[in-house]
Design an enzyme around this catalytic site. Structure first.
Site, short mmCIF file in Angstrom:
data_model
loop_
_atom_site.label_atom_id
_atom_site.label_comp_id
_atom_site.label_asym_id
_atom_site.label_seq_id
_atom_site.Cartn_x
_atom_site.Cartn_y
_atom_site.Cartn_z
N ASP A 297 0.81 -1.22 0.00
CA ASP A 297 0.00 0.00 0.00
C ASP A 297 0.84 1.27 0.00
O ASP A 297 0.35 2.33 -0.41
CB ASP A 297 -0.96 0.00 1.19
CG ASP A 297 -2.15 -0.94 0.96
OD1 ASP A 297 -2.28 -1.46 -0.16
OD2 ASP A 297 -2.93 -1.15 1.88
N TYR A 381 -10.07 -1.30 2.27
CA TYR A 381 -9.70 -1.14 3.68
C TYR A 381 -9.46 0.32 4.05
O TYR A 381 -9.03 1.13 3.21
CB TYR A 381 -8.44 -1.95 4.01
CG TYR A 381 -8.74 -3.31 4.60
CD1 TYR A 381 -9.23 -3.45 5.89
CD2 TYR A 381 -8.51 -4.48 3.86
CE1 TYR A 381 -9.50 -4.69 6.44
CE2 TYR A 381 -8.78 -5.73 4.40
CZ TYR A 381 -9.27 -5.83 5.69
OH TYR A 381 -9.54 -7.06 6.23
#
Length: 655
Positions: A297, A381
């Site tokens: 990420d 998320y």
């Protein structure tokens, strides 16, 4: 406190610098109309040179990709000198690709025109293509046929309406390889046909949730005299003895420089630079559809650029100071994220307390902590990154993971690699693994690391009763020695000390890193993801400071074949004993999703703690005054008559 010139050299990149960077790159012909700015950030000066001279050139680093040709570049510009300092064209087969740009999320919609994909959807009874959403995912390691290309591997989800939660309806068994530069579908893998889960999960709709729970009464948090901290134009934050410079980076998010703590009027350094340098989410389902599903990420998606604008009362509660974040858009222009950083104080329970049975004294102090945080949304998320600084010298980092779990169709009872969350809806097992980069500076640059463990002393002359135990101390002298796993059985921790500075007892001053000790990367050593994310296989790495060593999986992790970053650097086995060192700490969650994690996941947390160890002469929080709030009743208040509501006496504060 950090000198103003050093603070200015390290302050967050500005909108004016981003604009000047783009102007220079366009003038030099490096940035054409088809070039996308993947990353723009401050290239920090060498720590040793900056601390010695107190000044440094402000240089901006850009990672660029030409979406017409797939030529990628790593460019550094000097703003003051108005010139390009360096310009390197990447070799994709060796270097990997620059991080993902937003256009890649958009262009994959072209997949809907592909006859093979359409046939896979029609076979599943999905004929209204307008209700289908293409979900692009970082490609991982490329096959020989894909080498050199810029690829997204794509899944499909159903959205029954614009308000529908598409994660509830995965079209499982189909993966599309799409070249985002040539806009070609390279392959459609249709390996299994599974029913699309039908039950909705629209938690965001009041009609879906039903009536709110009754009886929830307000909690008000006020500071009538304002907060106890100050912050200046360079981001230098001062709070009850702590001083630290708050910065923000498009890749890492929050970055702290020059963290010091006051000791009898002296600002003593603890950490030169602290950040979360990478986070990686590996999925444990090895099926032909999702074997590649491992997301970096920071390195692939630049999580800092996805920071949320925070809302008072919802995301942050109390007397809040907000800071905007400045990042660059893919067009190279500055983009302001309002209220991206939240700074506040919060009560943290009891700091210290004792009632003495011998002399009758009773003393207690309440703890509070300084909180600096931000929240990001990366795909499904959401992650909150919280740094806490305590009155007793404790530094704590906590991730709050929430949002929507990545979903799949559930193949059937007994499937080894996923949970069933709702009828026919699965969630693959996965991990959330983070790497904290802690450039330590405990009372100076020459630091060392010892491993401390609890051990039982064998029964014998030293321990005749068999009840004796002690703590062992093992110096980690080289990079290979310092690749360590945590051990909850022995309470293994790591002490960062300065052998050149002694405390009042004549021992080295230091700080201890307390790991949580949860699982590291769960993947075979020969697997692609093990090679790409080797940093996740140890809880601790220690390296000597080198200004170019910034990210534990290397600079360009997108479609990188592996081996970069920590495994490459530590192969030299350099000394880390009494020198300028950097700690890399891996921590995280291993997530076997529960039914209760659907349709939105309650917060789960992970993190680590740093505490002073022999750094001070005694408890550093002895000077904290007693609480004066009228909510602190005198001794014996618990015996008062509360009208049947024991312990809930109201003291007339009235918010």
């Amino acid at each position: 406190m950090t000198s103003p010139s050093i603070a200015a050299a390290l302050s967050t990149i500005t909108a004016a610098e981003i604009a000047a960077n783009r102007a220079i790159l366009e003038r030099e012909g490096i940035a054409s109309p088809t070039v996308q700015y993947s990353y723009v950030g401050l290239q920090e000066p060498d720590k040793r040179e900056l601390l010695a001279s107190g000044v440094a050139d402000r240089r901006i680093r850009s990672m660029l990709v030409d979406m017409a040709t797939n030529v990628s570049r790593d460019v550094v510009v000097s703003i003051a000198e108005d010139r390009v300092v360096s310009d390197r064209v990447l070799d994709h087969a060796v270097d990997g690709q620059v991080p993902v740009v937003v256009d890649e999320f958009i262009v994959v919609a072209e997949i809907k025109k592909n006859a093979e994909w359409q046939a896979a959807m029609v076979k599943r009874g999905l004929t209204d293509f307008d209700k289908l959403v293409i979900n692009p995912l970082s490609a991982g390691v490329l096959s020989d046929a894909e080498s050199g290309r810029r690829i997204q591997r794509c899944f499909t989800f159903v959205m029954d309406s614009p308000d529908d939660l598409g994660w509830a309806h995965p079209v499982d068994g189909v993966t599309v390889m799409f070249d985002v530069v040539t806009k070609e579908v390279l392959e459609v893998v249709d390996y299994v046909e599974l029913p699309v889960p039908l039950e909705s999960g629209n938690f965001h709709l009041e009609s879906w949730r039903g009536p709110d729970r009754q009886g929830l009464k307000p909690i008000e948090i006020t500071q009538p005299e304002g907060p106890s901290f100050t912050i200046d134009e360079n981001g230098t934050l001062s709070w009850l003895g702590w001083n630290l410079q708050v910065g923000f980076d498009q890749r890492e998010g929050l970055v702290f420089h020059n963290v010091t703590i006051d000791d009898k009027g002296v600002a003593r350094p603890v950490i030169y630079r602290a950040s979360i340098a990478e986070m990686m989410v590996p999925y444990g389902d090895p099926s032909p559809q999702r074997w590649f599903q491992n997301f970096f990420d920071c390195g692939e998606y630049l999580l800092g650029g996805y920071a949320n604008s925070l809302e008072l009362g919802c995301d942050c509660v109390g007397d809040i100071t907000y800071l905007d974040a400045v990042v660059a858009g893919n067009d190279g222009a500055a983009k302001i994220i309002p209220q991206a950083i939240c700074i506040h104080e919060e009560d943290a329970g009891i700091l210290w307390k004792h009632f003495d049975n011998w002399n009758g004294s009773s003393e207690s102090r309440r703890n509070r902590r300084l909180v600096v945080s931000f929240f990001v949304t990366v795909g499904n998320y959401d992650y909150g990154f919280y740094w806490y600084f305590g009155l007793d010298g404790t530094i704590e980092f906590e991730v709050k993971a929430t949002g929507v779990v990545f979903t799949s169709a559930y193949p059937g009872e007994g499937y080894k690699f996923a949970s069933e969350l709702a009828p026919g809806l699965g969630a693959p097992y996965h991990q959330h693994l983070f790497s904290a980069r802690l450039d330590m500076m405990v009372d100076g640059l020459d630091n060392a690391v010892d491993e401390l463990e609890a051990v039982l002393v064998p029964r014998g002359p030293e321990n005749p009763t068999g009840t004796g135990f002690t703590q062992t101390v093992t110096r980690l002298r080289t990079e290979q020695d310092a690749q360590r796993l945590a051990s909850t059985e022995t309470g293994r921790v790591w002490l960062v000390s300065n052998p050149g500075v002694k405390n009042r007892l004549g021992r080295d001053v230091g700080w201890v890193l307390y790991p949580e000790g949860r699982p590291t990367l769960l993947a075979d050593a020969e697997s692609d993801i093990y090679q790409r994310a080797t940093f996740c296989t140890k809880h601790l790495w220690v390296t000597p400071y080198e200004p170019s060593e910034l990210y534990p999986a290397g600079d360009f992790v997108n479609m990188h074949p592996g081996g970069a970053g920590l495994p490459a650097w530590t192969a030299a086995n350099r000394s880390v004993d009494t020198t300028d060192i950097v700690l890399w700490h891996t921590f995280g969650l291993t997530h076997f999703p529960r039914v209760e994690d659907w349709p939105i996941m309650p917060v789960d947390t992970c993190g680590f703690v740093l505490k002073p160890h022999g750094f001070f002469g005694a408890n550093p929080a002895m000077d904290i005054p007693a609480s004066t709030s009228d909510h602190c009743a005198p001794g014996g208040a618990a015996d008062h008559d509360h009208g049947g509501h024991g312990g809930h006496e109201h003291h007339g504060h009235g918010h």
